[in-house]
Design an enzyme around this catalytic site. Structure first.
Site, PDB file in Angstrom:
ATOM      1  N   PRO A 134       0.945  -1.379  -0.137  1.00 15.28           N
ATOM      2  CA  PRO A 134      -0.141   0.025   0.101  1.00 15.28           C
ATOM      3  C   PRO A 134       0.810   1.335  -0.042  1.00 15.28           C
ATOM      4  O   PRO A 134       0.035   2.238   0.286  1.00 15.28           O
ATOM      5  CB  PRO A 134      -0.866  -0.088   1.397  1.00 15.28           C
ATOM      6  CG  PRO A 134       0.110  -0.973   2.315  1.00 15.28           C
ATOM      7  CD  PRO A 134       0.881  -1.883   1.477  1.00 15.28           C
ATOM      8  N   GLU A 135       2.100   1.160  -0.393  1.00 12.15           N
ATOM      9  CA  GLU A 135       2.931   2.176  -0.199  1.00 12.15           C
ATOM     10  C   GLU A 135       2.672   3.616  -1.167  1.00 12.15           C
ATOM     11  O   GLU A 135       2.736   4.463  -0.632  1.00 12.15           O
ATOM     12  CB  GLU A 135       4.527   2.229  -0.616  1.00 12.15           C
ATOM     13  CG  GLU A 135       5.169   1.129   0.427  1.00 12.15           C
ATOM     14  CD  GLU A 135       5.188  -0.398   0.265  1.00 12.15           C
ATOM     15  OE1 GLU A 135       5.992  -1.297   0.698  1.00 12.15           O
ATOM     16  OE2 GLU A 135       3.933  -0.740  -0.560  1.00 12.15           O
ATOM     17  N   VAL A 136       1.982   3.218  -2.159  1.00 11.67           N
ATOM     18  CA  VAL A 136       1.538   4.387  -3.152  1.00 11.67           C
ATOM     19  C   VAL A 136       0.753   5.118  -2.364  1.00 11.67           C
ATOM     20  O   VAL A 136       0.363   6.371  -2.763  1.00 11.67           O
ATOM     21  CB  VAL A 136       1.260   3.736  -4.535  1.00 11.67           C
ATOM     22  CG1 VAL A 136       2.264   3.299  -5.137  1.00 11.67           C
ATOM     23  CG2 VAL A 136      -0.096   3.021  -4.281  1.00 11.67           C
TER      24      VAL A 136
END
Length: 253
Positions: A134-136
């Site tokens: 989920p970094e984005v």
């Protein structure tokens, strides 16, 4: 103060348990350093045939902890590069370890935690496990993970997972080819992961070691070079004590 990493041994299997359950086993400098050190130790311990990485509590690993994220936001570019290299070195050490490394995933494996799981040679997961990068969603890039995902998945599937940031189930991960096994509902992941790892006490350790090195050394090599590397490895395998004994046993049946 509790250790951030529990280390134990069952037979020929070394178990490394992330032990920050109150933080969902989030990665910080101390835990990453402890993992690296424990892998180094396992690599030097001849009786160890396999390593399992698992998480204490409800989750495998939720990624970087809040303190680490705050540090990232305050670091200079050069400091952030060096900080990122610490996790990159851990992923590389898993790949270069002489023995197989298995991630036993339950609960959530997200962001860097998902990266840690997929950096392992093999992944088994509880039926309820969930994965994701989920970094984005916070403007971050799952950059070191990309080197692994690009080798595991098709380009388009890798692009989708890394740029959309959604969570996916263990069964979806299995269909993608990102993990090896999904346990049945109610299965004990600790017991099943030890059964899975026990295979490596029953086969030739030198052959497994050479096979692991060969598979990863073939990355991005032309076909002819891969074949030559295979021929060299084959010849080395023939000279090992395990192979000599194996041939003699087969011929004497």
């Amino acid at each position: 103060m509790a250790e951030v990493l529990n280390i134990s041994t069952e037979g020929s299997t070394r178990i490394l348990e992330l032990n920050r359950p109150d933080k969902r086993n989030a990665l910080n400098d101390e835990l990453i350093a402890a993992l690296y050190s424990a892998l180094e130790e396992a690599n030097q311990d001849d009786p160890v045939a396999c390593v399992i990485i698992r998480g204490a509590g409800k989750d495998f690993c939720s990624g970087a902890d809040l303190a680490s994220l705050q540090k990232i936001s305050q670091n200079s570019f050069e400091e952030n590069v060096e900080d990122a290299r610490v996790l990159a070195r851990l992923f590389e050490r898993i790949r270069t370890l002489r023995v197989p490394v298995i991630a036993a995933v339950h609960g959530r494996a997200l962001a860097g935690g998902c990266g840690l799981a997929t950096a392992c040679d093999l992944v088994i997961a509880a039926a309820e496990a969930r994965f994701g990068y989920p970094e984005v969603k916070i403007g971050f890039v799952p950059a070191m993970v990309a080197a692994i995902i690009r080798r595991n998945l098709s380009e388009k599937l890798a692009f989708e997972l890394l740029t959309q940031g959604f969570e996916f189930t263990a069964h979806e991960a299995h269909r993608m080819g990102l993990i090896n096994r999904v346990l049945a509902d109610g299965d004990d992941i600790t017991a099943r992961s030890l059964e899975y790892a026990a295979v490596y006490s029953q086969v030739s350790r030198s052959a497994v070691e050479m096979t692991k090195r060969l598979l990863y050394d073939m990355d991005n090599r032309p076909f002819s070079e891969s074949l030559e590397l295979g021929a060299q490895t084959n010849a080395h395998a023939r000279m090992t004590e395990d192979c000599q004994k194996g041939i003699a046993k087969f011929l004497n049946k």
